[in-house]
Design a protein around this motif. Structure first.
Motif, PDB file in Angstrom:
ATOM      1  N   SER A  46       1.850  14.837   4.653  1.00 40.37           N
ATOM      2  CA  SER A  46       1.202  13.568   5.003  1.00 40.37           C
ATOM      3  C   SER A  46       2.132  12.380   4.808  1.00 40.37           C
ATOM      4  O   SER A  46       1.816  11.277   5.235  1.00 40.37           O
ATOM      5  CB  SER A  46      -0.047  13.375   4.140  1.00 40.37           C
ATOM      6  N   HIS A  50       1.535  11.866  -4.643  1.00 42.62           N
ATOM      7  CA  HIS A  50       1.394  11.008  -5.819  1.00 42.62           C
ATOM      8  C   HIS A  50       1.240  11.895  -7.053  1.00 42.62           C
ATOM      9  O   HIS A  50       1.257  13.127  -6.961  1.00 42.62           O
ATOM     10  CB  HIS A  50       0.217  10.037  -5.658  1.00 42.62           C
ATOM     11  N   HIS A  53      -1.030  14.896  -7.059  1.00 49.32           N
ATOM     12  CA  HIS A  53      -0.584  16.134  -6.416  1.00 49.32           C
ATOM     13  C   HIS A  53       0.340  16.944  -7.324  1.00 49.32           C
ATOM     14  O   HIS A  53       0.420  18.166  -7.208  1.00 49.32           O
ATOM     15  CB  HIS A  53       0.198  15.821  -5.124  1.00 49.32           C
ATOM     16  N   THR A 579      -7.850  12.415 -11.823  1.00 50.04           N
ATOM     17  CA  THR A 579      -8.643  11.214 -11.572  1.00 50.04           C
ATOM     18  C   THR A 579      -7.986   9.993 -12.212  1.00 50.04           C
ATOM     19  O   THR A 579      -7.120  10.114 -13.076  1.00 50.04           O
ATOM     20  CB  THR A 579     -10.066  11.363 -12.137  1.00 50.04           C
ATOM     21  N   SER A 582     -10.510   3.373 -10.467  1.00 47.71           N
ATOM     22  CA  SER A 582     -10.305   2.695  -9.192  1.00 47.71           C
ATOM     23  C   SER A 582     -10.880   1.288  -9.263  1.00 47.71           C
ATOM     24  O   SER A 582     -12.075   1.113  -9.545  1.00 47.71           O
ATOM     25  CB  SER A 582     -10.994   3.479  -8.062  1.00 47.71           C
ATOM     26  N   LYS A 590     -11.344  10.537  -8.058  1.00 47.32           N
ATOM     27  CA  LYS A 590     -10.188  11.345  -7.683  1.00 47.32           C
ATOM     28  C   LYS A 590      -9.062  10.433  -7.217  1.00 47.32           C
ATOM     29  O   LYS A 590      -9.276   9.508  -6.442  1.00 47.32           O
ATOM     30  CB  LYS A 590     -10.571  12.310  -6.555  1.00 47.32           C
ATOM     31  N   SER A 592      -6.452   8.975  -5.077  1.00 44.72           N
ATOM     32  CA  SER A 592      -6.177   9.040  -3.636  1.00 44.72           C
ATOM     33  C   SER A 592      -5.836   7.647  -3.117  1.00 44.72           C
ATOM     34  O   SER A 592      -6.220   6.635  -3.712  1.00 44.72           O
ATOM     35  CB  SER A 592      -7.378   9.601  -2.868  1.00 44.72           C
ATOM     36  N   LYS A 593      -5.115   7.629  -2.000  1.00 49.77           N
ATOM     37  CA  LYS A 593      -4.737   6.350  -1.394  1.00 49.77           C
ATOM     38  C   LYS A 593      -5.956   5.538  -1.002  1.00 49.77           C
ATOM     39  O   LYS A 593      -5.996   4.322  -1.174  1.00 49.77           O
ATOM     40  CB  LYS A 593      -3.865   6.604  -0.159  1.00 49.77           C
ATOM     41  N   SER A 594      -6.962   6.211  -0.439  1.00 53.62           N
ATOM     42  CA  SER A 594      -8.143   5.501   0.056  1.00 53.62           C
ATOM     43  C   SER A 594      -8.890   4.786  -1.066  1.00 53.62           C
ATOM     44  O   SER A 594      -9.550   3.788  -0.837  1.00 53.62           O
ATOM     45  CB  SER A 594      -9.088   6.475   0.770  1.00 53.62           C
ATOM     46  N   ARG A 595      -8.771   5.306  -2.280  1.00 54.31           N
ATOM     47  CA  ARG A 595      -9.452   4.683  -3.417  1.00 54.31           C
ATOM     48  C   ARG A 595      -8.563   3.680  -4.141  1.00 54.31           C
ATOM     49  O   ARG A 595      -8.991   3.042  -5.096  1.00 54.31           O
ATOM     50  CB  ARG A 595      -9.929   5.764  -4.400  1.00 54.31           C
ATOM     51  N   VAL A 598      -3.698   5.420  -6.860  1.00 54.09           N
ATOM     52  CA  VAL A 598      -2.620   6.399  -6.980  1.00 54.09           C
ATOM     53  C   VAL A 598      -1.518   5.886  -7.898  1.00 54.09           C
ATOM     54  O   VAL A 598      -1.309   4.684  -8.038  1.00 54.09           O
ATOM     55  CB  VAL A 598      -2.013   6.773  -5.606  1.00 54.09           C
TER      56      VAL A 598
END
Length: 871
Positions: A46, A50, A53, A579, A582, A590, A592-595, A598
């Protein structure tokens, strides 16, 4: 002079380059050593990994490194799950080809992230699923399935976006709309597509879960539920107005058939049009239209069940009752027969449906202690006694199941049947960025397989344009579309569907065994040497589909004579997610970029080093549990490694340790007995640590956090022992050595045994720490002088041994109880007899007080642990 500071940036890249030069992680396809195949689920490229992972790669790498040190020939490969929709979407949004986007990401993730983590992958076996050298063999495997009748083409309902002109996955449908076009309603559409007949292996996939002792039970339960074996019966309900038509229903509860008050068909059922009366046509048409815009997931999960009558009735084969026929969207055509019987009294869903439609609710099973419950307020779903069921009244319901199946079989109304929830695997994708399906549609011959010599069918690159509209660009590319029929030579049309990316990941572990073979997918010699995988590590989110598909592939390929193993993965470790708090949501979620929560790898590595990151992901929680990222916790591991660095540097500065190549178990037991008490205790600490870490890292446990805790205790022990030595030999300037900055005792103040003991302790510490912190241990190992020859590395040195007798303490804690309640504890010499322990307990002041004025009835002794006096 104080030891110089631990600076990971000065050593980590140096050793990564050196390991690559040495080639110490290359697996050998033939070896006298036992093989060990260590595998981590390969990533989707992708563009950026981060710290969330990094946990899975660290866990797998520790396992691989330790097994290599324990004398195994280790295969630890890495590759890229490189096809898929995200790359295609990125191509559309960035005006790039998905291939170039993917390859740029691979280079960055491999060179700037995974390698900098200090992983021990055999990069010569790297595979990339979008490379023709890989998907050549994906296509070849598809053809083997096709020849065996395991790849078939049939119609199936799909989520279709008329704007994109493509099929959408369930997760791409949001509130009935396309995820990319919020004003476009998704349609349910029947399309002719390719399937793999995984259902042929339903029973084997279920049964062989029992042989997977190295899998967590929760994962096996998830697979069992997905396969969904159910034993029941198929029953035939005759249509009243058209007695030549019978509707087949599968049920796991034939004992409830006398309680059927309606029958339900899926909206797509082929009999719906024939069985709808004129006055119901409009309502049925409207309902079917509404259902066509819902995904299967929506239909099966909606709490309120809806439906409309067809106006037709069917006959209950057991009692001749007429019951109405409905369609309802909670019934799916792909499950069972697409028809279910409604038994409101004994099914919660049917009870709610009957109440909403004012249908009869007939109780046919009563609790064993009652004749009837009267008017039911809720469905009774437990076993009981049969009532209102004709000749079967009075039978236990479990017994009645068999009796009623036998009656239906004898009278031609049904038969016993085993059913599975598992459905055939739909592999067609109406997208570009995937493996082309190697078939040509000929106007005369129909679908014809491309000849193996003409593989791979290459995915076109240069002439492809991405707009995001009008479906797959392959459907508009004449240079790809037009192809001669392999059978008759006429001009035909290539299949433009590409394969589900789960196909690529269902066999990649087989390709790793022979990754550079240009002539076959894998040689039988290599694949049968390495397979099955000894340890697989990956996320719990892949517990069902990926693992199930991979198991199916291996079973099918074994039947084709291509592999020898029955199961691909003998041991499975499913790590928990990482986790972090955020700020977007104000919750711990969790990573993640969307949250927006990272932690980048490169910045962290530059600041604290990869070894600190590795240790934190291992130490913060057991591998199966969720891990909350903590900057403070990660910095704590950096400080711990700093302590390791400082003590070894100090000991080297004062020549207090030597290279002892021949010493791998420390001082002999005889030499141990000549040591002073403090040195004895320290010697035992080293042996206990080796044993504890070996046990913690073993396949049966894999508790990395406790292994690191043991190492921290050992480092504390080394510091304490050095303080003891500097204090015991304090003389002149040596008295200054008790400071934190310069701790090590001078060589001339130590005995031969003390030098050997310190050397053994440091050597053992570095060896057992090496799989977890590979860079710092290699650097210190080299500083001590163990890397004398080209090709030497701590990571190919033998795992240290321990002497079991030296892992036992001379003293133990004795728990003293009266009537099972703890009264006191005492430290005593190990190995006291029952009589000695009893005498000791009877003299203990607290025990005497507790037993005063009472008679002793019994004395229970657990040697070296406990004495319980019953009074």
């Amino acid at each position: 002079m104080a030891a110089r500071q631990y600076l990971p940036t000065e050593i980590e890249e140096k050793w990564q380059e050196r390991w690559e030069e040495l080639g110490i992680y290359k697996a050998k396809d033939k070896s006298d050593k036992p093989k060990y195949y260590s595998l981590v689920m390969f990533p989707y490229p992708s563009g950026d990994l981060h710290m969330g992972h990094m946990r899975v790669y660290t866990i797998s790498d520790v396992i691989s490194r330790q097994k290599r040190m324990q004398g195994y020939n280790v295969l630890n490969p890495m590759g890229w799950d490189a096809f898929g929709l995200p790359a295609e979407n990125a191509a559309i949004s960035r005006n790039l080809h998905p291939g170039s986007w993917t390859r740029d990401n691979i280079k960055f993730m491999r060179d700037e992230q995974l390698k900098k983590l200090g992983t021990s992958y055999d990069w010569q076996r790297e595979v990339t699923t979008c490379d023709p050298s890989y998907y050549h063999w994906t296509q070849w495997l598809f053809l083997q399935f096709y020849k065996k009748g395991l790849a078939v083409r049939k119609e199936a309902p799909v989520n279709w976006c008329p704007e994109c002109e493509t099929v959408l996955a369930n997760e791409q449908v949001e509130d009935g709309m396309c995820w990319r076009h919020g004003d476009t309603r998704v349609e349910q559409k029947l399309m002719s597509q390719w399937f793999l007949k995984i259902t042929n292996y339903s029973d084997a996939l279920l049964k062989d879960l029992d042989m997977l002792d190295g899998w967590a039970e929760r994962v096996k339960v998830m697979q069992r539920n997905w396969i969904g074996k159910s034993v029941g019966a198929t029953l035939l309900f005759t249509v009243e107005s058209k007695p030549n038509i019978q509707i087949e229903v599968f049920t796991t509860r034939p004992d409830t058939t006398y309680g059927v008050s309606y029958l339900v068909l899926a909206p797509e059922h082929p009999l719906v049009d024939d069985l709808t009366t004129p006055e119901n046509v409009e309502a049925v048409k409207k309902y079917r239209e509404e259902a066509s815009h819902k995904t299967e997931l929506d239909r099966s999960s909606e709490k309120t069940k809806t439906g409309v009558p067809l106006g037709t009735f069917v006959l209950n084969p057991f009692n001749g009752d007429l019951v109405p026929l409905y369609i309802a969207d909670y019934v799916l055509m792909n499950y069972g027969t697409g028809a279910v019987m409604g038994v409101p009294a004994h099914d919660e869903r049917d009870f709610a449906f009957a109440k909403s439609k004012n249908l009869p609710i007939v109780e046919v099973i009563a609790p064993s202690d009652k004749l009837s419950q009267g008017e039911l307020k809720e469905a009774y779903i437990n076993p009981g006694m049969m009532i209102n069921s004709g000749q079967f009244n009075g039978q236990p319901s479990d017994q009645a199941k068999e009796s009623m199946i036998a009656w239906a079989t004898d009278n031609g109304y049904g038969k016993k049947k085993v059913n599975y929830r598992l459905r055939d695997w739909l592999i067609s994708r109406q997208r570009y960025w995937g493996c082309p399906i190697p078939l040509v549609f000929c106007p005369s011959c129909g679908p014809v397989a491309v000849e193996e010599k003409d593989l791979p069918v290459v995915l076109p690159v240069e002439e492809v344009k991405f707009t995001g509209k009008g479906g797959s660009p392959l459907t508009k590319l004449d240079s790809f579309l037009n192809a001669n029929c392999p059978k008759c030579g006429k001009v035909g049309r290539r299949e433009t569907d590409t394969m589900d990316t789960f196909i690529c990941s269902s066999w990649y572990f087989l390709r790793y065994t022979d990754a550079n073979n240009p002539k076959e997918a894998f040689s039988s010699e290599n694949v049968n040497y390495w397979m099955p995988v000894d340890q697989y590590v990956g996320g719990i989110e892949h517990a069902i589909l990926h693992l199930l598909y991979s198991r199916f592939f291996v079973k099918a390929l074994k039947d084709m004579g291509l592999v020898n193993c029955d199961e691909p993965f003998m041991n499975l470790l499913s790590q928990g997610m990482v986790t972090k708090y955020s700020e977007k949501s104000g919750r711990i979620e969790k990573m993640s970029k969307s949250r927006g929560n990272v932690v980048g790898t490169l910045d962290f590595f530059k600041k604290y080093g990869a070894d600190s990151a590795r240790l934190f992901t291992l130490f913060a929680a057991p591998p199966e549990q969720e891990l909350e990222w903590s900057e403070e916790g990660a910095v704590g591991q950096f400080r711990f490694l700093g302590r390791v660095w400082r003590i070894v540097e100090d000991l080297l500065e004062h020549s207090s340790i030597d290279v002892f190549d021949s010493v791998n178990v420390g001082l002999s037991e005889a030499a141990h007995e000549s040591l002073d008490p403090t040195s004895k205790k320290f010697h035992k600490l080293v042996h206990k640590t080796i044993k504890a870490v070996t046990t913690d890292l073993a396949q049966e446990r894999q508790v990395f956090n406790t292994a690191i805790a043991r190492l921290m205790e050992m480092v504390n022990g080394i510091y304490d022992y050095c303080r003891y030595l500097t204090t015991a030999t304090k003389n002149g300037d040596n008295g200054n050595l008790s400071s934190a900055d310069n701790l090590a005792p001078k060589r001339e103040r130590l005995s031969k045994e003390q030098v050997e003991l310190l050397s053994f302790a440091v050597k053992s510490l570095l060896l057992v720490l090496a799989p977890m912190a590979p860079h710092i241990t290699e650097e210190l190992w080299n500083k001590i002088g163990y890397n004398k020859k080209d090709g030497d590395s701590i990571h190919v040195y033998a795992w240290p041994k321990y002497v079991d007798s030296l892992t036992c303490d001379d003293e133990v804690e004795l728990v003293m109880q009266v009537n099972g309640k703890i009264v006191n504890k005492a430290t005593i010499p190990r190995g006291l007899s029952k009589e000695e322990l009893e005498a000791l307990a009877k003299k203990d002041e607290k025990m005497v007080q507790k037993m005063e004025g009472k008679s002793i009835r019994k004395v229970i002794v657990v040697p070296d642990k406990l004495i319980n006096i019953v009074v």
